[in-house]
Enzyme design. Structure first.
Site, PDB file in Angstrom:
ATOM      1  N   GLY A 115       0.435  -1.456  -0.144  1.00 62.12           N
ATOM      2  CA  GLY A 115      -0.004   0.085  -0.022  1.00 62.12           C
ATOM      3  C   GLY A 115       1.040   1.503   0.008  1.00 62.12           C
TER       4      GLY A 115
ATOM      5  CD  GLU B 121       9.508  -0.260   5.531  1.00 60.53           C
ATOM      6  OE1 GLU B 121       9.835  -1.098   6.189  1.00 60.53           O
ATOM      7  OE2 GLU B 121       7.867  -0.174   5.501  1.00 60.53           O
TER       8      GLU B 121
ATOM      9  CD  GLN C  99       4.944 -10.182   3.034  1.00 61.07           C
ATOM     10  OE1 GLN C  99       3.605 -10.464   4.252  1.00 61.07           O
ATOM     11  NE2 GLN C  99       5.031  -9.036   3.902  1.00 61.07           N
TER      12      GLN C  99
ATOM     13  CB  VAL D   3       6.093   5.166  12.874  1.00 62.04           C
ATOM     14  CG1 VAL D   3       4.623   6.315  13.347  1.00 62.04           C
ATOM     15  CG2 VAL D   3       5.929   4.842  10.662  1.00 62.04           C
TER      16      VAL D   3
ATOM     17  CB  CYS E  34      -2.788 -14.140   2.167  1.00 61.99           C
ATOM     18  SG  CYS E  34      -3.347 -15.312   0.889  1.00 61.99           S
TER      19      CYS E  34
ATOM     20  CG  ASP F  68      -2.454  -6.494   4.855  1.00 57.43           C
ATOM     21  OD1 ASP F  68      -3.467  -6.448   4.141  1.00 57.43           O
ATOM     22  OD2 ASP F  68      -1.454  -7.038   5.182  1.00 57.43           O
TER      23      ASP F  68
ATOM     24  CB  THR G 183      -5.852 -10.012  -0.326  1.00 58.80           C
ATOM     25  OG1 THR G 183      -6.376  -9.030  -1.315  1.00 58.80           O
ATOM     26  CG2 THR G 183      -6.629 -11.095   0.117  1.00 58.80           C
ATOM     27  CB  ALA G 184      -1.565  -8.039  -2.693  1.00 60.46           C
ATOM     28  CB  ALA G 185      -6.408  -8.354  -5.158  1.00 56.48           C
TER      29      ALA G 185
ATOM     30  CB  CYS H  50      -8.589 -15.591  -2.119  1.00 62.83           C
ATOM     31  SG  CYS H  50      -7.424 -16.523  -1.262  1.00 62.83           S
TER      32      CYS H  50
END
Length: 464
Positions: free
Chosen positions: A68, A89, A97, A132, A215, A350, A359-361, A393
């Site tokens: 994201g 980050e 993943q 952070v 996931c 997430d 999920t990444a989708a 998925c």
């Protein structure tokens, strides 16, 4: 290609020639979208810079360098220009993943799932290599390592989800022993493959915890792959495959649950519902489960192989901040991804309380909506585009088969292709294993992929 010491241990599925698969119209169309996305992406220089010294203020501050965070960094930089966006980050590497299921089954190499963070941070976006430590949305600022404050005009929170192996007694130290692995961690995913290779006979146990997870199909994907591997290597007759899940159903969408139950029955897999892993005794090769429907009752099962899906929760810095809901997740509007209390704060992925699978989708679909939301908020207008909860998925059921589950907030199928996606298909496996990683690295992270909504419209329009 499978990784391992023995060629004889490698499943060698009979593969349909790729040209036959990609000749179908749906996959050809997807290929054209991929080509367009990568062509657009190639116009932008590859960013190979180093972490920068954080300034005191950014117009946009993005927390997290996962799917994201990087995706929104690409989108926002094109919106406001270079130097006005920063991503916080601490990690040196970025991982795809979704590939770890195949890594844990020996079908992909772990190295193919990673890129250096410097390589994926968008050109023109500053990388603050730090953690952070505190969120202070009332004063439009955050606190990072060494007590430095950074102020912002807009904040995007994309901090992901926290793995909590320690909530299972005996872990994570139990991973030092053989026969146990987990596809959810970079540290333990290759131990899954070692446990598969070392399996001789007995119980192969796969778990699903009593918490939200990312996931949600992955805990059973590795189970199907293990069953296929045991068949390929002549060990299946001596293997008792057990799926102990805290849930009350195999999958949350009935159409796909029905298909999975047929596979489970045909392959003689034992599924026990409402069972939650609470302890591992690695020296004894035993797993302890609590019966969620009978408080206080536990079951001890010996294992020859154990795959653990850890409990998960929101990152501590989110949970302890004003942006969190009662459960600790970033509290956003489920249609616009704008924070419920702070209009200049947004969440994606997430770490949010969006009531859909993580999920990444889902992140890809959310990124397009959030892009529009932010554009309108910057103009003091009300967001109009609405996220419908789309997620996907790809349920890997063999080394060459996938059921492609796609659905919305209401757990209703929202399928892209004009065929029944609840059927196991080689074409969907090739998409999962080979096409989606290309799409991820070259289109999604570059901010050119909103999910398959447009493709779905074209494909289904073509049916009429």
């Amino acid at each position: 290609m499978l990784t391992g010491d023995s060629c004889e241990d490698r499943p060698r599925p009979r593969m349909t020639p790729l040209v036959m698969v990609v000749s179908c119209r749906p996959v050809r169309l997807l290929g054209s979208f991929l080509q367009q996305g990568t062509q657009q992406a190639s116009k932008f220089q590859l960013h190979t810079g180093t972490p920068c010294a954080a300034k005191d203020y950014y117009e946009f501050l993005i927390l997290g360098g996962g799917s994201g965070g990087i995706t929104m960094g690409s989108r926002i930089k094109r919106k406001v220009g270079a130097g006005k966006v920063a991503i916080v980050e601490p990690s040196e590497k970025h991982f795809y993943q979704p590939m770890w299921t195949l890594v844990g089954a020996g079908a992909k190499k772990l190295s193919s799932s990673s890129r250096s963070m410097a390589r994926v941070i968008p050109s023109g976006v500053e990388w603050i290599k730090s953690r952070v430590r505190e969120l202070d949305p009332d004063k439009n600022r955050i606190l990072i390592d060494e007590g430095k404050e950074i102020a912002y005009k807009y904040l995007i929170i994309a901090l992901g989800i926290k793995l909590e192996f320690e909530k299972i007694k005996g872990l994570p130290e139990g991973f030092r022993y053989p026969k146990i692995g987990s596809n959810y961690s970079i540290v333990t995913v290759e131990k899954t493959w070692k446990a598969l290779q070392g399996f001789k006979e007995g119980n192969a146990i796969f778990t699903f915890p009593n918490t939200p997870i990312k996931c949600a199909g992955a805990p059973q994907k590795i189970m199907y792959l293990a069953e296929a591997y045991f068949r390929k290597t002549g060990k299946r007759d001596n293997a008792n495959i057990i799926f102990n899940t805290s849930l009350g159903a195999i999958f949350g969408v009935k159409k796909y649950a029905d298909a999975l139950e047929e596979i489970i029955k045909a392959r003689n897999i034992n599924v026990n519902y409402r069972q939650n892993l609470i302890e591992v005794l690695p020296e004894k090769h035993e797993a302890v489960f609590e019966d969620l429907d009978n408080p206080g009752k536990t079951n001890v099962i010996s294992y020859e192989m154990l795959h653990v899906t850890p409990p998960m929760g929101p990152p501590d810095v989110v949970k302890e901040s004003p942006v969190a809901d009662a459960a600790g997740w970033v509290d956003v509007n489920k249609e616009t991804l704008q924070h419920q209390k702070y209009p200049n704060v947004f969440g994606i992925g997430d770490c949010t309380n969006l009531p859909t699978s993580r999920t990444a989708a889902a992140v890809a679909a959310q990124s397009g909506i959030l892009d529009h939301t932010i554009s309108l908020v910057m103009k003091n207008k009300k967001p109009v585009k609405k996220y419908n909860g789309y997620t996907s998925c790809p349920l890997i059921t063999n080394y060459n088969r996938v059921i492609l589950a796609e659905f919305d907030y209401n757990a209703q199928p929202l399928e892209t292709f004009p065929f029944d996606q609840s059927k196991e298909r080689l074409s969907m496996y090739l998409m999962k294993a080979d096409v989606m990683p290309i799409l991820y690295w070259n289109a999604m992270l570059k901010g050119f992929w909103n999910g398959p909504a447009r493709l779905r419209s074209l494909l289904h329009l073509g049916r009429h």
